[in-house]
Motif scaffolding. Structure first.
Motif, PDB file in Angstrom:
ATOM      1  N   PRO A  48     -31.262  -4.218 -14.019  1.00 52.98           N
ATOM      2  CA  PRO A  48     -31.650  -5.197 -13.947  1.00 52.98           C
ATOM      3  C   PRO A  48     -31.819  -5.855 -12.689  1.00 52.98           C
ATOM      4  CG  PRO A  48     -30.501  -6.017 -15.047  1.00 52.98           C
ATOM      5  CD  PRO A  48     -29.904  -3.811 -15.055  1.00 52.98           C
ATOM      6  N   PRO A  49     -31.928  -6.801 -11.862  1.00 50.69           N
ATOM      7  CA  PRO A  49     -32.473  -7.235 -10.653  1.00 50.69           C
ATOM      8  C   PRO A  49     -31.489  -8.624 -11.091  1.00 50.69           C
ATOM      9  CG  PRO A  49     -34.652  -8.075 -11.280  1.00 50.69           C
ATOM     10  CD  PRO A  49     -33.717  -7.258 -12.575  1.00 50.69           C
ATOM     11  N   SER A  50     -30.344  -8.536  -9.769  1.00 54.10           N
ATOM     12  CA  SER A  50     -29.881  -9.787  -9.428  1.00 54.10           C
ATOM     13  C   SER A  50     -30.194 -11.270  -9.625  1.00 54.10           C
ATOM     14  CB  SER A  50     -28.151  -9.430  -8.144  1.00 54.10           C
ATOM     15  OG  SER A  50     -29.264  -9.938  -7.320  1.00 54.10           O
ATOM     16  N   LEU A  51     -29.600 -12.193 -10.018  1.00 54.64           N
ATOM     17  CA  LEU A  51     -29.941 -13.606  -9.778  1.00 54.64           C
ATOM     18  C   LEU A  51     -30.778 -13.561  -8.666  1.00 54.64           C
ATOM     19  CD1 LEU A  51     -30.858 -16.076 -10.821  1.00 54.64           C
ATOM     20  CD2 LEU A  51     -28.106 -17.003 -10.914  1.00 54.64           C
ATOM     21  N   ILE A  52     -29.741 -13.417  -7.695  1.00 52.44           N
ATOM     22  CA  ILE A  52     -29.839 -14.026  -6.308  1.00 52.44           C
ATOM     23  C   ILE A  52     -31.130 -13.205  -5.245  1.00 52.44           C
ATOM     24  CG2 ILE A  52     -28.463 -13.455  -3.684  1.00 52.44           C
ATOM     25  CD1 ILE A  52     -26.012 -13.867  -4.989  1.00 52.44           C
ATOM     26  N   GLY A  53     -30.918 -11.651  -5.520  1.00 51.98           N
ATOM     27  CA  GLY A  53     -32.035 -11.394  -5.581  1.00 51.98           C
ATOM     28  C   GLY A  53     -33.476 -11.757  -5.506  1.00 51.98           C
ATOM     29  N   SER A  54     -33.712 -12.019  -7.690  1.00 53.20           N
ATOM     30  CA  SER A  54     -34.424 -12.794  -7.703  1.00 53.20           C
ATOM     31  C   SER A  54     -35.106 -13.667  -7.014  1.00 53.20           C
ATOM     32  CB  SER A  54     -34.342 -12.546  -8.801  1.00 53.20           C
ATOM     33  OG  SER A  54     -33.833 -11.774 -10.118  1.00 53.20           O
ATOM     34  N   VAL A  55     -34.554 -14.777  -6.528  1.00 55.87           N
ATOM     35  CA  VAL A  55     -34.312 -15.964  -6.146  1.00 55.87           C
ATOM     36  C   VAL A  55     -35.160 -15.827  -4.809  1.00 55.87           C
ATOM     37  CG1 VAL A  55     -33.625 -18.265  -5.153  1.00 55.87           C
ATOM     38  CG2 VAL A  55     -32.693 -17.539  -8.046  1.00 55.87           C
ATOM     39  N   TRP A  56     -34.517 -14.827  -4.071  1.00 57.79           N
ATOM     40  CA  TRP A  56     -34.751 -14.839  -2.584  1.00 57.79           C
ATOM     41  C   TRP A  56     -35.777 -13.377  -2.743  1.00 57.79           C
ATOM     42  CZ3 TRP A  56     -33.760 -15.997   2.226  1.00 57.79           C
ATOM     43  CH2 TRP A  56     -34.334 -15.365   2.709  1.00 57.79           C
ATOM     44  N   ARG A  57     -36.379 -13.035  -3.395  1.00 54.65           N
ATOM     45  CA  ARG A  57     -37.870 -12.943  -3.191  1.00 54.65           C
ATOM     46  C   ARG A  57     -38.481 -13.153  -3.974  1.00 54.65           C
ATOM     47  NH1 ARG A  57     -34.812  -7.215  -4.621  1.00 54.65           N
ATOM     48  NH2 ARG A  57     -34.563  -8.587  -7.221  1.00 54.65           N
TER      49      ARG A  57
ATOM     50  N   LYS B 154     -38.560 -20.775  -0.293  1.00 55.59           N
ATOM     51  CA  LYS B 154     -38.771 -22.120  -0.233  1.00 55.59           C
ATOM     52  C   LYS B 154     -37.059 -23.670  -0.617  1.00 55.59           C
ATOM     53  CE  LYS B 154     -43.678 -22.562  -0.552  1.00 55.59           C
ATOM     54  NZ  LYS B 154     -44.314 -23.373  -1.224  1.00 55.59           N
ATOM     55  N   ALA B 155     -36.919 -23.165  -1.585  1.00 55.24           N
ATOM     56  CA  ALA B 155     -35.531 -23.271  -1.560  1.00 55.24           C
ATOM     57  C   ALA B 155     -33.916 -23.044  -0.808  1.00 55.24           C
ATOM     58  CB  ALA B 155     -34.801 -23.085  -2.402  1.00 55.24           C
ATOM     59  N   VAL B 156     -34.562 -22.134  -0.451  1.00 53.97           N
ATOM     60  CA  VAL B 156     -33.385 -20.959   0.521  1.00 53.97           C
ATOM     61  C   VAL B 156     -33.458 -22.096   2.060  1.00 53.97           C
ATOM     62  CG1 VAL B 156     -32.912 -19.259   2.320  1.00 53.97           C
ATOM     63  CG2 VAL B 156     -33.043 -18.949   0.117  1.00 53.97           C
ATOM     64  N   MET B 157     -35.104 -22.773   2.607  1.00 57.50           N
ATOM     65  CA  MET B 157     -35.267 -23.054   3.891  1.00 57.50           C
ATOM     66  C   MET B 157     -35.297 -24.457   3.444  1.00 57.50           C
ATOM     67  SD  MET B 157     -38.522 -21.445   4.876  1.00 57.50           S
ATOM     68  CE  MET B 157     -38.682 -22.430   6.682  1.00 57.50           C
ATOM     69  N   ALA B 158     -34.987 -25.112   2.039  1.00 60.29           N
ATOM     70  CA  ALA B 158     -35.009 -26.657   2.153  1.00 60.29           C
ATOM     71  C   ALA B 158     -33.436 -26.860   2.171  1.00 60.29           C
ATOM     72  CB  ALA B 158     -35.088 -27.197   1.075  1.00 60.29           C
ATOM     73  N   VAL B 159     -32.362 -25.377   1.836  1.00 62.43           N
ATOM     74  CA  VAL B 159     -30.968 -26.252   1.510  1.00 62.43           C
ATOM     75  C   VAL B 159     -30.867 -25.992   3.085  1.00 62.43           C
ATOM     76  CG1 VAL B 159     -28.567 -25.368   0.731  1.00 62.43           C
ATOM     77  CG2 VAL B 159     -30.424 -25.642  -0.719  1.00 62.43           C
TER      78      VAL B 159
ATOM     79  N   ALA C 268     -36.304 -16.918   5.967  1.00 61.49           N
ATOM     80  CA  ALA C 268     -37.420 -16.994   4.861  1.00 61.49           C
ATOM     81  C   ALA C 268     -38.663 -17.474   5.442  1.00 61.49           C
ATOM     82  CB  ALA C 268     -36.590 -17.887   4.196  1.00 61.49           C
ATOM     83  N   ALA C 269     -38.389 -18.315   6.431  1.00 58.39           N
ATOM     84  CA  ALA C 269     -39.843 -19.304   7.315  1.00 58.39           C
ATOM     85  C   ALA C 269     -40.986 -17.615   7.554  1.00 58.39           C
ATOM     86  CB  ALA C 269     -39.260 -19.732   8.483  1.00 58.39           C
ATOM     87  N   TYR C 270     -40.421 -16.626   8.088  1.00 60.26           N
ATOM     88  CA  TYR C 270     -41.555 -14.950   8.847  1.00 60.26           C
ATOM     89  C   TYR C 270     -42.181 -14.847   7.361  1.00 60.26           C
ATOM     90  CZ  TYR C 270     -42.686 -10.589  10.505  1.00 60.26           C
ATOM     91  OH  TYR C 270     -42.686  -9.727  10.628  1.00 60.26           O
ATOM     92  N   GLN C 271     -40.452 -14.149   6.460  1.00 60.47           N
ATOM     93  CA  GLN C 271     -41.636 -14.008   5.232  1.00 60.47           C
ATOM     94  C   GLN C 271     -42.117 -14.665   5.170  1.00 60.47           C
ATOM     95  OE1 GLN C 271     -38.102 -13.009   3.321  1.00 60.47           O
ATOM     96  NE2 GLN C 271     -37.946 -10.701   4.256  1.00 60.47           N
ATOM     97  N   LEU C 272     -42.104 -16.282   4.682  1.00 61.49           N
ATOM     98  CA  LEU C 272     -42.978 -16.724   4.238  1.00 61.49           C
ATOM     99  C   LEU C 272     -44.491 -17.267   4.820  1.00 61.49           C
ATOM    100  CD1 LEU C 272     -41.040 -19.982   2.481  1.00 61.49           C
ATOM    101  CD2 LEU C 272     -42.082 -18.297   1.204  1.00 61.49           C
ATOM    102  N   SER C 273     -44.705 -17.116   6.128  1.00 59.10           N
ATOM    103  CA  SER C 273     -45.781 -16.784   6.783  1.00 59.10           C
ATOM    104  C   SER C 273     -46.414 -15.576   6.496  1.00 59.10           C
ATOM    105  CB  SER C 273     -45.016 -16.991   8.172  1.00 59.10           C
ATOM    106  OG  SER C 273     -46.290 -17.055   9.313  1.00 59.10           O
TER     107      SER C 273
END
Length: 235
Positions: free
Chosen positions: A10-19, A25-30, A94-99
């Motif tokens: 199973p994917p890790s929590l951090i990996g799931s959040v990042w993907r 968006k949360a990473v960008m905000a923090v 994160a900004a690049y990947q979201l773009s």
């Protein structure tokens, strides 16, 4: 003979959040809030230049002693640099990947006035981010490593700053970057508030005013330093 198949890990929590889009968006905000806190402290420190060389150089030396004797000399400064660098990298990636995801999901341009405004804000953030990225590289080479600084004297922070901003094209680049920073903060602070669930119909007006106020304060607070050098107030 059938081959036994291993259960997928199973994917890790951090990996799931990042993907996930929400996670990015949360990473960008923090990370944006981390950088905003640094910018406020950095601006207040920069304004000490108006109190003269002795005051400013003393402040620059004091930063290197924060945490002593628990921390060794400059350890706090390097911890701050590592934290800030990690925040900048995570924010940019994160900004690049979201773009990229946004462009892939919307190959046809938006139509309509409301969507046009959103598209304009998005383009401003993208180009502003590029300008700020280039500025950060120059700023480090100029006033941290002193590689491109015409004075380049270790421990003479005031003199190095004046020598840098005394070049009109460096001040012009700095002012342009700070204007881009103001637009970035204005839109980014509002977006971060919505991402982190702070926004609400009752608080939106206050958050918008706070975003505008922070953007204006930081932009003016940073720009006044090169203007002071160019006009001879700081010399």
């Amino acid at each position: 003979m059938a081959l036994a198949t291993r259960a997928a890990k199973p994917p890790s929590l951090i990996g799931s959040v990042w993907r996930s889009t929400v996670g990015k968006k949360a990473v960008m905000a923090v990370t944006g809030l981390i950088m905003l806190a640094y910018l406020v402290a950095h601006m207040l420190g920069n304004l000490k230049v108006f109190f003269g060389a002795g005051e400013f150089n003393h402040y620059a030396a004091w930063i290197r002693t924060i945490g002593e004797p628990f921390l060794h000399h400059e350890w706090f400064l390097w911890l701050a640099r590592v934290t800030l660098s990690a925040a900048v990298v995570l924010h940019g990636v994160a900004a690049y990947q979201l773009s990229r995801r946004d462009l892939a999901a919307r190959p046809v341009k938006y139509r309509g006035r409301g969507r046009g405004r959103a598209s304009y804000a998005t383009r401003t953030m993208r180009w502003g981010g590029v300008i700020l990225g280039l500025f950060i590289v120059w700023h480090i080479l100029d006033l941290t490593t002193l590689t491109v600084n015409p004075n380049a004297q270790e421990g003479r922070t005031y003199e190095n700053l004046v020598a840098s901003f005394d070049r009109w094209y460096v001040s012009a680049f700095y002012i342009a970057a700070m204007l881009a920073l103001g637009l970035h903060i204005r839109h980014g602070f509002w977006s971060a508030a919505q991402t982190l669930g702070v926004g609400s119909p009752r608080r939106d007006r206050l958050l918008k005013a706070l975003a505008n106020g922070l953007a204006a304060l930081l932009t003016c607070g940073f720009i006044v330093v090169p203007v002071g050098v160019l006009t001879g107030v700081v010399s």
